[in-house]
Design a protein around this motif. Structure first.
Motif, PDB file in Angstrom:
ATOM      1  N   THR A 132      44.800  37.436  54.116  1.00 21.48           N
ATOM      2  CA  THR A 132      44.930  38.506  53.122  1.00 21.48           C
ATOM      3  C   THR A 132      44.674  37.984  51.715  1.00 21.48           C
ATOM      4  OG1 THR A 132      46.537  39.692  54.487  1.00 21.48           O
ATOM      5  CG2 THR A 132      46.506  40.210  52.141  1.00 21.48           C
ATOM      6  N   LEU A 133      45.217  36.803  51.412  1.00 14.77           N
ATOM      7  CA  LEU A 133      45.021  36.202  50.086  1.00 14.77           C
ATOM      8  C   LEU A 133      43.549  35.896  49.833  1.00 14.77           C
ATOM      9  CD1 LEU A 133      46.250  35.050  47.495  1.00 14.77           C
ATOM     10  CD2 LEU A 133      46.575  32.873  48.712  1.00 14.77           C
ATOM     11  N   VAL A 134      42.885  35.359  50.834  1.00 11.17           N
ATOM     12  CA  VAL A 134      41.455  35.017  50.692  1.00 11.17           C
ATOM     13  C   VAL A 134      40.627  36.287  50.483  1.00 11.17           C
ATOM     14  CG1 VAL A 134      39.442  34.087  51.905  1.00 11.17           C
ATOM     15  CG2 VAL A 134      41.642  32.897  52.032  1.00 11.17           C
ATOM     16  N   VAL A 135      40.883  37.300  51.287  1.00 10.61           N
ATOM     17  CA  VAL A 135      40.138  38.563  51.165  1.00 10.61           C
ATOM     18  C   VAL A 135      40.377  39.198  49.800  1.00 10.61           C
ATOM     19  CG1 VAL A 135      39.931  40.919  52.048  1.00 10.61           C
ATOM     20  CG2 VAL A 135      40.076  39.011  53.643  1.00 10.61           C
ATOM     21  N   GLY A 136      41.630  39.167  49.337  1.00  7.33           N
ATOM     22  CA  GLY A 136      41.947  39.710  48.019  1.00  7.33           C
ATOM     23  C   GLY A 136      41.198  38.999  46.907  1.00  7.33           C
ATOM     24  N   LEU A 137      41.094  37.689  47.005  1.00  2.00           N
ATOM     25  CA  LEU A 137      40.366  36.914  45.995  1.00  2.00           C
ATOM     26  C   LEU A 137      38.870  37.215  46.026  1.00  2.00           C
ATOM     27  CD1 LEU A 137      42.164  33.443  46.327  1.00  2.00           C
ATOM     28  CD2 LEU A 137      42.330  35.064  44.416  1.00  2.00           C
ATOM     29  N   ILE A 138      38.326  37.368  47.230  1.00  2.00           N
ATOM     30  CA  ILE A 138      36.903  37.684  47.361  1.00  2.00           C
ATOM     31  C   ILE A 138      36.588  39.028  46.709  1.00  2.00           C
ATOM     32  CG2 ILE A 138      35.072  38.273  49.007  1.00  2.00           C
ATOM     33  CD1 ILE A 138      36.306  36.193  50.907  1.00  2.00           C
ATOM     34  N   ILE A 139      37.426  40.039  46.982  1.00  5.39           N
ATOM     35  CA  ILE A 139      37.206  41.363  46.399  1.00  5.39           C
ATOM     36  C   ILE A 139      37.336  41.305  44.880  1.00  5.39           C
ATOM     37  CG2 ILE A 139      38.127  43.725  46.249  1.00  5.39           C
ATOM     38  CD1 ILE A 139      38.911  43.487  49.172  1.00  5.39           C
ATOM     39  N   THR A 140      38.281  40.509  44.385  1.00  8.58           N
ATOM     40  CA  THR A 140      38.453  40.354  42.939  1.00  8.58           C
ATOM     41  C   THR A 140      37.204  39.782  42.295  1.00  8.58           C
ATOM     42  OG1 THR A 140      40.837  40.007  43.207  1.00  8.58           O
ATOM     43  CG2 THR A 140      39.843  39.280  41.131  1.00  8.58           C
ATOM     44  N   VAL A 141      36.654  38.733  42.898  1.00  9.18           N
ATOM     45  CA  VAL A 141      35.446  38.097  42.362  1.00  9.18           C
ATOM     46  C   VAL A 141      34.276  39.078  42.356  1.00  9.18           C
ATOM     47  CG1 VAL A 141      33.720  36.290  42.765  1.00  9.18           C
ATOM     48  CG2 VAL A 141      36.156  35.762  42.991  1.00  9.18           C
ATOM     49  N   ILE A 142      34.129  39.828  43.461  1.00  7.67           N
ATOM     50  CA  ILE A 142      33.036  40.808  43.541  1.00  7.67           C
ATOM     51  C   ILE A 142      33.143  41.845  42.437  1.00  7.67           C
ATOM     52  CG2 ILE A 142      32.086  42.704  44.932  1.00  7.67           C
ATOM     53  CD1 ILE A 142      32.790  41.064  47.420  1.00  7.67           C
ATOM     54  N   LEU A 143      34.337  42.334  42.192  1.00  3.86           N
ATOM     55  CA  LEU A 143      34.531  43.357  41.159  1.00  3.86           C
ATOM     56  C   LEU A 143      34.326  42.786  39.759  1.00  3.86           C
ATOM     57  CD1 LEU A 143      37.595  45.353  42.548  1.00  3.86           C
ATOM     58  CD2 LEU A 143      35.174  45.990  42.586  1.00  3.86           C
TER      59      LEU A 143
END
Length: 436
Positions: free
Chosen positions: A92-103
């Protein structure tokens, strides 16, 4: 008759269902009681923005931990379950960070690509929502595993009080869509926190050491979830959220608000009964499967019982939807009542399919479930677009979407019962059977 009544009364399964149902019932009563106030404070456009945001985060929900939390209930040992917990939280933490970077790199492109102009102001809340959703999924499944149904009931009530109380209070001061979206995000975090602090804390065992190899092992053993269940839940969320997203895009947030309110109102009986049965039914059917006992009879009983219970409230909406909605929520919501007539048919189908959904991982037919979801989403998307482009009327899109949804739910029920019968025959004969 008296003997049968006493047997039912003493049944732990029935007691657990009633316990969860009582909490869910009170939570839904609170929500439904305050909805007439909330709809009059905010109006269709603000409700439409919230509905659009909720549809987007529902689509992102399966991505949060790739549905690994559902596997927490399955292992025989608590240690292995805690390994799944840690792996799910890390994911969950990794996915959250990935989405943050994309945005951060391309928020405007994401908004334009997916036509999310309606919620562009709240786009940076999405990574936070993904994180709290993953945490909530983990805690919910751990409570199901430990059969902490009393905690589940209490947290449902407290979350409803928290969220709806804030919506009313916020509406009196700032009746804006931003108020609703922020409260929605805070509500999920509040629930996850409550579930942890009210649990027995068995989810945490400081004496245990979970190595990278342990995490890799549970990831491999439960790889059906990211391969089949996560895409299935994601596609299902897309198909469920499509009406709101398309209505907001083609007809504006007000029409999306009408549909969102109809759907939310009809979720009340579904959440009241279906979620309670689902949470208790999952460990029960898993236990029957692990002990080589028949599971088909209990699935049929659960589906039939939910049909009998649900047909009355949904039937009333089908007959008197517009009249009920205009009276309860205000005259401007009469269109939502028209939509609700069709939504009720889908809601009833979803309700009776609850036991089917939880039996799927036990039967190891997640691949088939994924295929059904892919085909179903394509059919339902085509139905919506037909209503939008050929008729240019939202009500036609709602009707066609509803008919397509019901047909796919019926097919899923038939498929699962067919496989469960083969599963029971295999256990009885103690032979080998490939149900994949």
């Amino acid at each position: 008759m008296i003997t049968k009544f006493n047997t039912i009364k003493k049944s732990r399964f029935i007691k657990n269902v009633l316990m969860v149902m009582s909490g869910t019932a009170l939570a839904q009563i609170i929500t439904f009681s305050l909805m007439p106030i909330i709809t009059r404070l905010y109006g269709p456009e603000s409700i439409g923005v919230l509905g659009t945001f909720t549809a987007v985060v529902a689509i992102l929900g399966p991505i949060a931990a790739l549905t690994y939390p559902i596997a927490i209930v399955l292992p025989k040992s608590d240690r292995k379950s805690r390994s799944i917990v840690k792996f799910s939280l890390l994911l969950t933490l990794v996915v959250g960070l990935i989405i943050t970077v994309i945005l951060l790199l391309a928020a405007e492109k994401v908004v334009n690509l997916f036509r999310l102009d309606v919620i562009s102001s709240f786009i940076y809340l999405l990574p936070l929502f993904v994180l709290v959703t993953g945490l909530s999924q983990v805690m919910e499944q751990w409570l199901i595993r430990t059969k902490s149904f009393k905690v589940t009931a209490k947290t449902a009530v407290l979350q409803s009080i928290f969220m709806n109380g804030l919506k009313v209070g916020g509406g009196l001061v700032y009746p804006l869509s931003a108020t609703l979206v922020i409260i929605q995000t805070a509500g999920v975090l509040f629930r996850a926190s409550l579930m942890f602090f009210m649990s027995d804390k068995s989810i945490v065992n400081r004496s245990e050491k979970h190595t990278i190899e342990d995490l890799k092992e549970v990831a491999r053993e439960n790889q059906d979830f990211p391969k089949y269940r996560a895409p299935q839940v994601f596609i299902n969320a897309v198909s469920q959220g499509l009406p709101v997203l398309l209505f907001a895009s083609f007809f504006g947030p007000a029409v999306a608000g009408f549909y969102a309110l109809g759907k939310q109102a009809l979720n009340t009986p579904s959440q009241l009964i279906g979620k309670a049965v689902q949470n208790v039914f999952y460990p029960k059917v898993n236990e029957l499967a692990n002990t080589k006992r028949r599971i088909t009879p209990i699935i049929i009983k659960a589906v039939s019982g939910l049909l009998i219970i649900g047909i009355v409230p949904f039937g009333v909406i089908i007959l008197f939807g517009p009249m009920i909605f205009s009276f309860v929520f205000g005259n401007e919501w009469i269109i939502a009542g028209e939509y609700a007539r069709w939504i009720a048919i889908v809601a009833l189908s979803m309700l009776i399919t609850r036991p089917i959904i939880v039996a799927i991982p036990v039967l190891s037919i997640q691949r088939q479930f994924l295929l059904v979801e892919i085909v179903g989403t394509a059919v339902k998307t085509g139905a919506i677009l037909t209503g939008v482009f050929f008729f240019n009327e939202a009500i036609f899109a709602v009707a066609l979407f509803s008919i397509a949804s019901v047909l796919m739910y019926l097919y899923l029920i038939i498929l699962t019962l067919f496989v469960s019968r083969r599963f029971d025959q295999f256990n009885k004969s103690s032979g080998t059977l490939d149900i994949g």
